[in-house]
Design an enzyme around this catalytic site. Structure first.
Site, PDB file in Angstrom:
ATOM      1  N   LYS A   1       0.823  -1.234  -0.135  1.00 58.72           N
ATOM      2  CA  LYS A   1       0.010  -0.071  -0.043  1.00 58.72           C
ATOM      3  C   LYS A   1       0.820   1.124   0.017  1.00 58.72           C
ATOM      4  O   LYS A   1       1.975   1.045   0.196  1.00 58.72           O
ATOM      5  CB  LYS A   1      -0.898   0.146   1.079  1.00 58.72           C
ATOM      6  N   ARG A  21     -11.241  -0.044  14.261  1.00 64.49           N
ATOM      7  CA  ARG A  21     -11.184   0.605  13.005  1.00 64.49           C
ATOM      8  C   ARG A  21     -12.106   0.270  12.030  1.00 64.49           C
ATOM      9  O   ARG A  21     -13.110   0.611  11.662  1.00 64.49           O
ATOM     10  CB  ARG A  21      -9.677   0.451  12.296  1.00 64.49           C
ATOM     11  N   HIS A  25      -6.625  -7.406  12.960  1.00 64.20           N
ATOM     12  CA  HIS A  25      -5.275  -6.582  12.956  1.00 64.20           C
ATOM     13  C   HIS A  25      -5.107  -6.011  14.233  1.00 64.20           C
ATOM     14  O   HIS A  25      -6.000  -5.647  15.259  1.00 64.20           O
ATOM     15  CB  HIS A  25      -5.604  -5.144  11.977  1.00 64.20           C
ATOM     16  N   ARG A  52       0.579 -10.752   6.970  1.00 63.91           N
ATOM     17  CA  ARG A  52       0.703  -9.480   5.966  1.00 63.91           C
ATOM     18  C   ARG A  52       2.056  -8.939   6.368  1.00 63.91           C
ATOM     19  O   ARG A  52       2.167  -8.137   7.340  1.00 63.91           O
ATOM     20  CB  ARG A  52      -0.549  -8.589   6.308  1.00 63.91           C
ATOM     21  N   TYR A 109      15.202  31.597   6.007  1.00 65.37           N
ATOM     22  CA  TYR A 109      13.909  32.468   6.544  1.00 65.37           C
ATOM     23  C   TYR A 109      14.031  32.629   7.813  1.00 65.37           C
ATOM     24  O   TYR A 109      14.133  31.587   8.717  1.00 65.37           O
ATOM     25  CB  TYR A 109      12.501  31.523   6.176  1.00 65.37           C
ATOM     26  N   CYS A 135      13.748  25.138   3.672  1.00 61.53           N
ATOM     27  CA  CYS A 135      12.701  25.726   2.790  1.00 61.53           C
ATOM     28  C   CYS A 135      11.896  24.636   1.865  1.00 61.53           C
ATOM     29  O   CYS A 135      11.993  23.351   2.247  1.00 61.53           O
ATOM     30  CB  CYS A 135      13.593  26.544   1.667  1.00 61.53           C
ATOM     31  N   ASP A 162      11.877  23.953  -1.269  1.00 59.84           N
ATOM     32  CA  ASP A 162      12.739  22.959  -2.177  1.00 59.84           C
ATOM     33  C   ASP A 162      14.069  22.715  -1.986  1.00 59.84           C
ATOM     34  O   ASP A 162      14.921  22.110  -2.575  1.00 59.84           O
ATOM     35  CB  ASP A 162      12.528  23.512  -3.444  1.00 59.84           C
TER      36      ASP A 162
HETATM   37  C1  PLP Z   1      -0.481  -1.710   6.768  1.00 53.97           C
HETATM   38  C2  PLP Z   1      -1.256  -3.050   7.519  1.00 53.97           C
HETATM   39  C3  PLP Z   1      -0.542  -4.049   7.660  1.00 53.97           C
HETATM   40  C4  PLP Z   1       1.092  -4.126   7.328  1.00 53.97           C
HETATM   41  O1  PLP Z   1       1.494  -3.814   8.616  1.00 53.97           O
HETATM   42  P1  PLP Z   1       3.229  -3.746   9.112  1.00 53.97           P
HETATM   43  O2  PLP Z   1       3.162  -3.259  10.384  1.00 53.97           O
HETATM   44  O3  PLP Z   1       3.998  -2.834   7.935  1.00 53.97           O
HETATM   45  O4  PLP Z   1       3.800  -5.008   8.708  1.00 53.97           O
HETATM   46  C5  PLP Z   1      -0.972  -5.333   7.704  1.00 53.97           C
HETATM   47  N1  PLP Z   1      -2.330  -5.108   8.252  1.00 53.97           N
HETATM   48  C6  PLP Z   1      -3.019  -4.472   7.831  1.00 53.97           C
HETATM   49  C7  PLP Z   1      -4.649  -4.396   8.122  1.00 53.97           C
HETATM   50  C8  PLP Z   1      -2.486  -2.993   7.548  1.00 53.97           C
HETATM   51  O5  PLP Z   1      -3.288  -1.996   7.430  1.00 53.97           O
END
Ligand code: PLP
Length: 373
Positions: free
Chosen positions: A40, A138, A169, A225, A270, A316, A318
């Site tokens: 992602k 979530r 998660h 994941r 600045y 700055c 850039d």
């Molecule tokens: C982003 C995400 C992950 C990956 O998490 P890491 O800490 O980068 O391994 C896994 N599961 C879900 C649902 C996420 O949103």
């Protein structure tokens, strides 16, 4: 977004490090575990298509993305493995996902009811992964009652839905503080309680993120994941130590664009927040907060010609100005993240300066900065 290909500021991505990290992960986890590469947010800033192809080369079972457009980019690039959108989506995109064989997280029954109608109209089937909210707060089903209702609806409409996965998660898998570990255990118990009402588990049961895969190997499920650690970074920041085999893949590099001698009493930047206390050499480097190099980086030391050199004056949009110990020529390499000889600036060092996590730093490097492989 206009990409700065005629400016010598770039992200260098080591795809071999990413492949190596996936291989290390495979060796460290049970052989029956599937791995989904989490790509992602442009693969955490590393470049979604290139990273997904590298992951494909060493073999992963699928990809996780955050939004539908990321999934479409992977399909367009020719990747054929499973792609799961981790966020919930408006039901009207169900046909688009189904047509592209994109799996989606589902967190409520209304999505299923609405999507069923549009999928049926077009004669399409959508692969779904039911999200269970076990404590992250979530997305996802929170009770057995809600989950049973969803599964019954899917079973009733198995022409429109393929029940492919169930997942949750963790919110505290990256810490060994007692409160974190207790909460992690509570989430596991909740997950087990919720899935116990399923007569048959789907093909993919996934609970582990990078942190759980490293520090809670027995967390369960059959799929990991794999996110931040695929990029060689520690999900726990500096708190827990990670197996040393994982290698960071990202460097952020630039070149000195201008060099000048300023006199004692001269100011830089600045708001004239920096005034030279002696005669000094100041190098200007073409990167700024528009590239994701935040104003909080003032005072941080970056590597130029083998020396740690302080960013002086405000960052700055850039450009930044850096105090160097001696004259350096225009074109000298500047390392903002990465290694120069024995010296190294870690993403975590930048995160510590800003007061944030390594994830945020790499996601912030803007698209203006080209990625070189
Ligand atoms: C982003 C995400 C992950 C990956 O998490 P890491 O800490 O980068 O391994 C896994 N599961 C879900 C649902 C996420 O949103």
């Amino acid at each position: 977004m206009v990409v700065g290909i005629h400016r010598k500021t770039y992200v260098k991505v080591d795809l071999d490090a990413i492949k190596h990290n996936i291989t290390v992960e495979k060796k460290q986890t049970a052989s029956d575990q599937n791995i989904f590469a989490v790509v992602k947010a442009n693969a955490y800033g590393h470049g979604i298509v290139e990273v997904a192809k590298a992951a494909h080369d060493v073999g992963v079972d699928g990809y996780c993305v955050a939004i539908i457009d990321e999934a479409l980019a992977l399909r367009k690039a020719g990747l054929e493995e499973l792609i799961l959108v981790l966020g919930v989506n408006p039901f009207e995109y169900a046909p688009l996902m189904a047509k592209n064989n994109i799996s989606t997280a589902v967190g409520d029954i209304d999505f299923l009811k609405n999507a069923q109608v549009v999928l049926k109209n077009e004669g399409l089937q959508l692969p779904v992964h039911l999200a269970l909210d076990t404590g992250m707060g979530r997305i996802g089903f929170r009770t057995q009652q809600e989950l049973k209702e969803a599964v019954a609806f899917i079973n009733q409409h198995n022409t429109e839905f393929n029940f492919e996965g169930v997942f949750t998660h963790f919110s505290t898998a990256d810490s060994d503080k007692k409160t974190a570990v207790d909460y992690y255990k509570k989430q596991i118990a909740k997950f087990n309680e919720l899935v116990s009402c399923l007569k048959k588990l789907p093909k993919y049961v996934h609970v582990a993120n990078s942190a759980a895969s490293i520090w809670h190997k027995k967390c369960g499920g059959n799929t990991i994941r794999f996110g931040i650690t695929m990029y060689g970074l520690n999900p726990s920041g500096d708190e827990l130590s990670m197996p040393p085999e994982f290698k960071p893949a990202i460097s952020l590099l630039s070149e000195v664009a201008a060099i000048k001698r300023i006199q004692r009493g001269d100011s830089v930047g600045y708001g004239k927040t920096y005034t030279a206390r002696e005669d000094e050499w100041i190098a200007t480097v073409p990167i700024g907060y528009a590239d994701g190099w935040l104003r909080k980086m003032q005072g941080f030391k970056i590597l130029i010609a083998g020396n740690f050199c302080e960013i002086v004056g405000r960052v700055c949009m850039d450009q930044i100005m850096v105090k160097v110990p001696h004259e350096v020529s225009v074109g000298t390499t500047v390392t903002l993240i990465g290694k120069e000889g024995q010296k190294e600036i870690r993403v975590q060092d930048v995160a510590n300066q800003v007061g944030t996590i390594n994830y945020e730093i790499i996601c912030l490097i803007s698209e203006r900065v080209p990625r070189i492989y």
